[in-house]
Design an enzyme around this catalytic site. Structure first.
Site, PDB file in Angstrom:
ATOM      1  N   HIS A 462       0.817  -1.147   0.091  1.00 28.39           N
ATOM      2  CA  HIS A 462       0.067   0.246   0.049  1.00 28.39           C
ATOM      3  C   HIS A 462       0.701   1.141   0.105  1.00 28.39           C
ATOM      4  CE1 HIS A 462      -3.481   2.407   0.280  1.00 28.39           C
ATOM      5  NE2 HIS A 462      -4.298   1.552   1.164  1.00 28.39           N
ATOM      6  N   TYR A 578     -14.833   5.872   8.656  1.00 35.86           N
ATOM      7  CA  TYR A 578     -13.624   6.461   7.795  1.00 35.86           C
ATOM      8  C   TYR A 578     -14.270   6.023   6.249  1.00 35.86           C
ATOM      9  CZ  TYR A 578      -9.177   6.819   5.518  1.00 35.86           C
ATOM     10  OH  TYR A 578      -8.157   7.101   4.792  1.00 35.86           O
ATOM     11  N   THR A 591      -4.992  10.480  -1.005  1.00 37.15           N
ATOM     12  CA  THR A 591      -6.501  10.275  -0.285  1.00 37.15           C
ATOM     13  C   THR A 591      -6.614  11.349   0.726  1.00 37.15           C
ATOM     14  OG1 THR A 591      -5.695   8.800   1.195  1.00 37.15           O
ATOM     15  CG2 THR A 591      -6.280   7.917  -0.744  1.00 37.15           C
TER      16      THR A 591
END
Length: 755
Positions: A462, A578, A591
């Site tokens: 990630h 979230y 993001t």
């Protein structure tokens, strides 16, 4: 062996008359083709680099500027009144002046066009307008943007024209933060938080904000580098499940059930994608077809590995790697991706993978679970890497893995969605997310996983990029595999395989017992995490995007409110929620967080029997949409507070408010998987060629992770994760609550139509 003879490029024999040299024409031919290919690649990159560098102008505009300048200068040049040599000197000076003037004018034109384009891209009012309604100013802006955007932009053409991410005001951020936590706190808790927030705003925030604004002027993006370092690379816990995510294959279609053939086609499609990516020939992703998204994350998709460190990891990105590493039944193999200066064809790759599958050699001591080092805690892996993999065959083999284009696992299990097998989607997801904890190299930018039944999947690290980046590549690969490359009637790759290809090379290891103990310890840590993952995959096909849009509601807002309703029914209370949104309309944007649990959403959920419940739903949906738009346009809450916290740590400023904010757990973490290339597959003609999306592990020990993908008009796939160890959660139960919440919200609209 034939392969050994093919590998010899030249031979020489020492004789009394000297050295008798024998050259292999075959190898020399391959060397020649490799050189030609390399220079052609450089030429294309150079050309595309120029096109990108001068965008939105073009090289032809340079000629235009020079032609105008020359015409003006030559027309103003007086006839010779002296000697011819004086006239020639004057003419040379005039030409040189014209060249310099025209070049300066051209560069000024480029800068002016970029400034205009950046100003146009800084306009965000369009995103706040109602769907289907467009103001005159937005229509004018849209036409100007089309005019200044050029005709055929390359992948990175807009990068220099994208605006910087703005730093929100502290007042706005704190006001929105307090508004977001209000429905989650009682009056006493809220008053305490309000006091902390006001003290921070008055005493500490002015100094922290100044430094943050200074960084925003100096750096390309004031968030992204700190986000990558502190959220991902400095984490010392296992990245398997906790950070990595996965993407699934097509849901209903398996083009071939031959494992080696499917892997051959898909690896070849990935190489095609990489070539376009390296040349910058992919079309940039654009909202409304005109507003470009930042493409910088795509640069590190291939040839990238996360390298472990004692205190922090780092991302190693290389250029143009020519091999991949394949894992099969505990063995690692190096496979060359080029032959004679070209990519291996799908059939040639199938042959190579078939050789690996047919290889019956046993793993070397310590080799079987070696990749568990990447699944366990980071510090033991970093220490083991320094101690046991810094020389000899271990270093050479580890370098082969870490410098490969990507990692491929030829799995020894069969997985995929099967409607006749209960929980088949759940097992498929768990296999992609963590596998056996030692059969994926979790540090690679991504691991391609090919199952024995022809199904595929991807496990992605990630830190280097977010899920939509991997999703873009995956959409291209699956469409290319099915609609462009295809298979024979027997399920093999099309085309002929060249004879004499260098065989896959088995990597060698010399792993001492002490290192094997470290590997086993990492495996046990990872296995405990993997065994605790409670996963439930659910296909919601009662209705989809088509019906939701008819009700004049955003599909994302509809689903997010259904999740709030499901959460309340599941636990009897609300929680901090979230939802990931993107900030890629800004340069190097990644993001931002949308806090989906709001006062409006809780009011809607609580009013079970209210006659005005549909009105409450619409109000909550509009609120959610507005928050999502604010996050996309740089006015989010959490990235700003995160960066203020980082500055406070650098300055040794203790902030009880920021500590409190950053320690709050996200017990419901959600994300939508976007479909970015709808033109690649016509779902009206091929309705079964739909993707299943992907997912991630639970973020909180007592919470849920929910990923969803809206496919076509009538399907929404949910990926739900939690932990077995938590008595408060049950992924299957939560999935059923989501289903019922979706149906109950639809019933509100059905009831209105009846009335």
């Amino acid at each position: 062996m034939a392969e050994a003879h093919q590998a010899v490029g030249f031979q020489f024999t020492v004789t009394p008359d000297g050295i008798d040299l024998h050259l292999s024409r075959e190898v020399l031919k391959h060397i020649y083709h490799a050189g030609v290919t390399s220079w052609r690649k450089r030429a294309i990159r150079f050309k595309n680099g120029i096109l990108t560098g001068v965008y939105p102008a073009s090289p032809s505009s340079w000629l235009f500027c020079h032609s105008i300048s020359f015409q003006y200068c030559l027309s103003s040049l007086l006839p010779p009144s002296g000697s011819s040599s004086d006239y020639m000197t004057m003419q040379s000076h005039t030409v040189l002046s014209a060249v310099l003037f025209a070049t300066g004018l051209w560069f000024s034109l480029i800068l002016m066009l970029r400034y205009i384009l950046k100003a146009l891209l800084s306009y965000h009012a369009w995103i706040f307008e109602s769907h289907g309604k467009m103001s005159f100013s937005t229509k004018l802006w849209l036409n100007l943007l089309k005019m200044f955007s050029g005709r055929r932009p390359l992948l990175y053409s807009f990068q220099a024209s994208l605006p910087r991410l703005p730093v929100p005001s502290v007042d706005d951020t704190i006001r929105r933060y307090l508004e977001s936590v209000h429905p989650l706190l009682d009056d006493k808790q809220y008053n305490q938080m309000e006091v902390l927030a006001n003290e921070f705003k008055t005493d500490q925030s002015p100094r922290l904000q100044k430094y943050l604004i200074l960084k925003s002027w100096w750096a390309t993006n004031y968030v992204s580098d700190w986000w990558e370092e502190y959220i991902y690379l400095r984490g010392r816990n296992p990245i398997m499940v906790n950070s990595n995510f996965y993407a699934m294959d097509l849901l209903y279609v398996t083009p071939t059930h031959r494992q080696a053939a499917r892997a051959g086609n898909v690896v070849h499609a990935m190489l095609q994608y990489r070539r376009k990516l390296e040349r910058g020939e992919l079309a940039p992703l654009r909202a409304l077809g005109v507003v470009p998204m930042c493409s910088c994350q795509m640069e590190r998709m291939f040839n990238t590995t996360r390298i472990p460190g004692i205190e922090t990891d780092f991302v190693q990105h290389l250029s143009d790697r020519k091999h991949l590493v394949v894992y099969h039944k505990g063995r690692f193999f190096k496979v060359w991706l080029y032959y004679g200066g070209r990519h291996l064809s799908p059939s040639e790759l199938e042959t190579q993978f078939r050789k690996i599958i047919d290889d019956n050699t046993q793993p070397q001591p310590g080799e079987l679970k070696l990749a568990a080092l990447t699944a366990g805690n980071r510090v033991p892996w970093a220490q083991a890497r320094l101690k046991y993999f810094n020389q000899g065959v271990n270093k050479a083999s580890l370098d082969a893995i870490e410098t490969s284009a990507f990692f491929l696992t030829l799995d020894d299990e069969a997985h995929g969605y099967d409607p006749d097998k209960l929980r088949s989607l759940d097992l498929y997801a768990k296999s992609l997310l963590h596998g056996k904890c030692y059969d994926r190299w979790f540090d690679k930018s991504f691991t391609l996983i090919a199952y024995t039944n022809g199904k595929l999947g991807v496990n992605a690290e990630h830190s280097w990029a977010d899920a939509p980046i991997v999703g873009h590549m995956w959409e291209y690969v699956l469409a290319t595999d099915c609609f462009h490359l295809g298979y024979t009637d027997e399920g093999h790759c099309r085309g002929e395989s060249t004879k004499g290809l260098p065989a896959p090379v088995k990597l060698q290891w010399d792993i001492p017992l002490e290192c094997q103990e470290v590997i086993e310890d990492s495996y046990m840590v990872a296995k405990e995490i993997a065994d605790d993952v409670d996963f439930y995959g659910y296909l919601f096909d009662e209705f989809g995007k088509g019906l939701i849009k008819k009700s004049r509601t955003s599909p994302d807002a509809f689903i997010q409110l259904a999740l709030q309703l499901a959460q309340f029914r599941d636990k009897g209370k609300f929680c901090l929620t979230y939802e990931a949104s993107m900030t890629r309309m800004f340069r190097e944007g990644r993001t931002e967080t949308v806090r989906s649990c709001t006062s409006d959403s809780t009011a809607f959920v609580r009013r079970t029997h209210s006659n005005h419940r549909l009105d409450l739903f619409r109000k909550a949906a509009d609120k959610h949409q507005n928050m999502y738009r604010l996050a996309m346009t740089g006015s989010g809450i959490d990235r700003h507070l995160f960066c203020l916290y980082i500055v406070s740590k650098y300055l040794n400023i203790d902030s009880p408010f920021l500590k409190k904010v950053l320690s709050e757990p996200w017990r419901l973490s959600t994300s939508q998987t976007p479909q970015q290339q709808l033109n690649m597959v016509d779902l009206n003609k091929f309705p079964r060629y739909v993707g299943a999306g992907g997912g991630f592990g639970p973020v909180a020990d007592d919470g849920y992770g929910v990923s969803y993908i809206i496919v076509g008009e009538n399907l929404i796939t949910f990926h739900i994760s939690s932990k077995f160890s938590s008595p408060e959660t049950d992924s299957y139960r939560f999935g059923q609550n989501i289903r019922q919440a979706m149906l109950d919200i639809r019933a509100l609209f059905d009831q209105k139509e009846k009335n």
